[in-house]
Enzyme design. Structure first.
Site, PDB file in Angstrom:
ATOM      1  N   SER A  59       0.793  -1.232   0.000  1.00  0.00           N
ATOM      2  CA  SER A  59       0.000   0.000   0.000  1.00  0.00           C
ATOM      3  C   SER A  59       0.823   1.278   0.000  1.00  0.00           C
ATOM      4  O   SER A  59       0.246   2.368  -0.089  1.00  0.00           O
ATOM      5  CB  SER A  59      -0.953   0.008   1.203  1.00  0.00           C
ATOM      6  OG  SER A  59      -2.018  -0.896   0.991  1.00  0.00           O
ATOM      7  N   SER A  98      -5.825   2.668   4.931  1.00  0.00           N
ATOM      8  CA  SER A  98      -5.295   2.061   3.714  1.00  0.00           C
ATOM      9  C   SER A  98      -6.403   1.351   2.947  1.00  0.00           C
ATOM     10  O   SER A  98      -6.208   0.270   2.383  1.00  0.00           O
ATOM     11  CB  SER A  98      -4.166   1.080   4.051  1.00  0.00           C
ATOM     12  OG  SER A  98      -3.280   0.932   2.966  1.00  0.00           O
ATOM     13  N   LYS A 146       0.048   3.609  -2.719  1.00  0.00           N
ATOM     14  CA  LYS A 146      -1.034   4.583  -2.609  1.00  0.00           C
ATOM     15  C   LYS A 146      -0.506   6.022  -2.580  1.00  0.00           C
ATOM     16  O   LYS A 146      -1.265   6.968  -2.841  1.00  0.00           O
ATOM     17  CB  LYS A 146      -1.875   4.299  -1.374  1.00  0.00           C
ATOM     18  CG  LYS A 146      -2.749   3.043  -1.475  1.00  0.00           C
ATOM     19  CD  LYS A 146      -3.575   2.859  -0.213  1.00  0.00           C
ATOM     20  CE  LYS A 146      -4.613   1.741  -0.346  1.00  0.00           C
ATOM     21  NZ  LYS A 146      -4.037   0.390  -0.270  1.00  0.00           N
TER      22      LYS A 146
END
Length: 396
Positions: free
Chosen positions: A98, A156, A101
């Site tokens: 993640s 997340s 991101k």
């Protein structure tokens, strides 16, 4: 079928982030070695395998040893100047989880105002991987863009990523834009397959590239706010008479929010963490001390202890603050292909007007100093806390 083959087959069925034990008597798989040659973006030494640290001057501490820094790849740099103080395999192309991101946010966040609303459709949430981390978005309910970004950064949430991607023209279009943005940032190790960082064949990034994404994203005031928020209230179900329930969410960045076995890191100001089966633990963090800001990225610690990625990041930050100004750099975080980001991306200038950090070819400017992220993040620990912590710009 052998015990090891059975364990491997079971592992493939587990959700991302799940762990499994290899039966006793079977050998652990040999850890992969870094490539002999990697990208030299930022300097020749950054393309060499192994630990790279410059000549230490008088009073500089020694870098922590391999038992304290077990990650397959890591990098620590000065967030303002972009000078790389030390690194280990920083261009090794690994699964990012993640932390990808950050690139998603750097690409999409400037496009939609905070107060814009989205009534989430079932199609918005389609295509998420099994076991995805989620903030709890439900179809047929309405969320503001502000809500969705809190879901992305604090929990997340892949559901929040997919809702924002739907606003942005869909997952496929967003992935293409992210790849284009990575190219603009000279992040040559990155190949984007999913916008949320979920494990996918061919999806890779590097500690170097993740540091570039963080450094670029931190130019945006909203990005800085979200990545430094420790806890917030998130919209829940619709109640009777139109009143919306809320529930508390806490940032999963444990150097920001803390945990039962780790305290918030003094001066931490974000940025993003991740964890999947393929990636292991990944983390990029920014911290400030005595006016100096350091950026650290850690990928896949081999010591499989709870919160190990954060511990190794904290050790690197401790060393970096003690060694800053006393160690010769081994490389540089480069700037983007075009320094005129506001013109290139159609920004309104409110969040991205000050381009000093990436305005020169070597990235030697300092937008982090110019906008003043400093002041140190206050970590609000406790699942019941409802206060949203916001960053304060220096001088405001």
């Amino acid at each position: 079928m052998t015990a090891l083959a059975l364990a491997t087959a079971l592992a493939s069925a587990l959700p991302a982030g799940a762990a499994f034990a290899v039966p006793k008597g079977d050998k652990q798989p040999k850890a992969p070695a870094p490539p002999a040659k990697m990208s030299q973006v930022g300097g020749e030494r950054l393309g060499l395998p192994g630990v790279q640290v410059g000549r230490l001057k008088a009073g500089a501490p020694q870098l922590p040893g391999p038992d304290a820094l077990t990650a397959r790849s890591w990098i620590i740099s000065d967030a303002d100047s972009g000078q790389v103080l030390a690194a280990k395999n920083p261009h090794w192309r690994l699964a990012p989880a993640s932390t990808l991101k950050m690139l998603f946010a750097d690409t999409v966040l400037p496009k939609f105002p905070k107060n814009e609303k989205r009534k989430v459709k079932a199609a918005d949430l389609a295509g998420m991987g099994i076991g995805s981390s989620m903030v709890g978005i439900k179809e047929n309910l309405t969320y503001t863009v502000h809500d969705l970004w809190l879901g992305v950064f604090l929990r997340s949430g892949n559901d929040a990523v997919h809702a924002l991607s739907a606003m942005n023209g869909g997952t496929e279009a967003t992935v293409k834009e992210m790849q284009k943005r990575a190219k603009e940032l000279n992040a040559t190790d990155t190949h984007v397959v999913t916008p949320d960082g979920y494990d996918a064949p061919g999806q890779v990034s590097s500690a170097y590239d993740l540091s570039l994404f963080a450094r670029a994203g931190l130019q945006n005031a909203d990005f800085r706010e979200y990545c430094s928020t420790a806890s917030a209230q998130f919209p829940g179900d619709e109640a009777k008479h139109g009143k919306r329930k809320t529930f508390g969410i806490q940032n999963t960045n444990r150097l920001l929010s803390g945990d039962f076995d780790i305290r918030p890191y003094p001066g931490i100001e974000g940025v993003k963490n991740g964890s999947t089966t393929n990636a292991g633990s990944t983390f990029t963090g920014l911290a400030e001390r005595n006016g100096r800001k350091l950026l650290v990225t850690v990928m896949n610690p081999q010591k499989k202890e709870h919160n190990e990625g954060y511990r190794e990041a904290a050790r690197l930050l401790d060393w970096g603050f003690a060694a800053a100004g006393k160690v010769e750099p081994v490389g540089q975080l480069v700037g983007p292909q075009s320094g005129d980001r506001a013109a290139k991306r159609g920004a309104d200038g409110k969040n991205d007007a000050q381009m000093g950090m990436h305005g020169s070819p070597d990235g030697s400017g300092s937008v982090l100093t110019a906008v003043g992220i400093g002041g140190g993040a206050l970590a609000l620990v406790g699942l019941g806390a409802a206060l949203v912590l916001r960053r304060r710009r220096a001088g405001s």
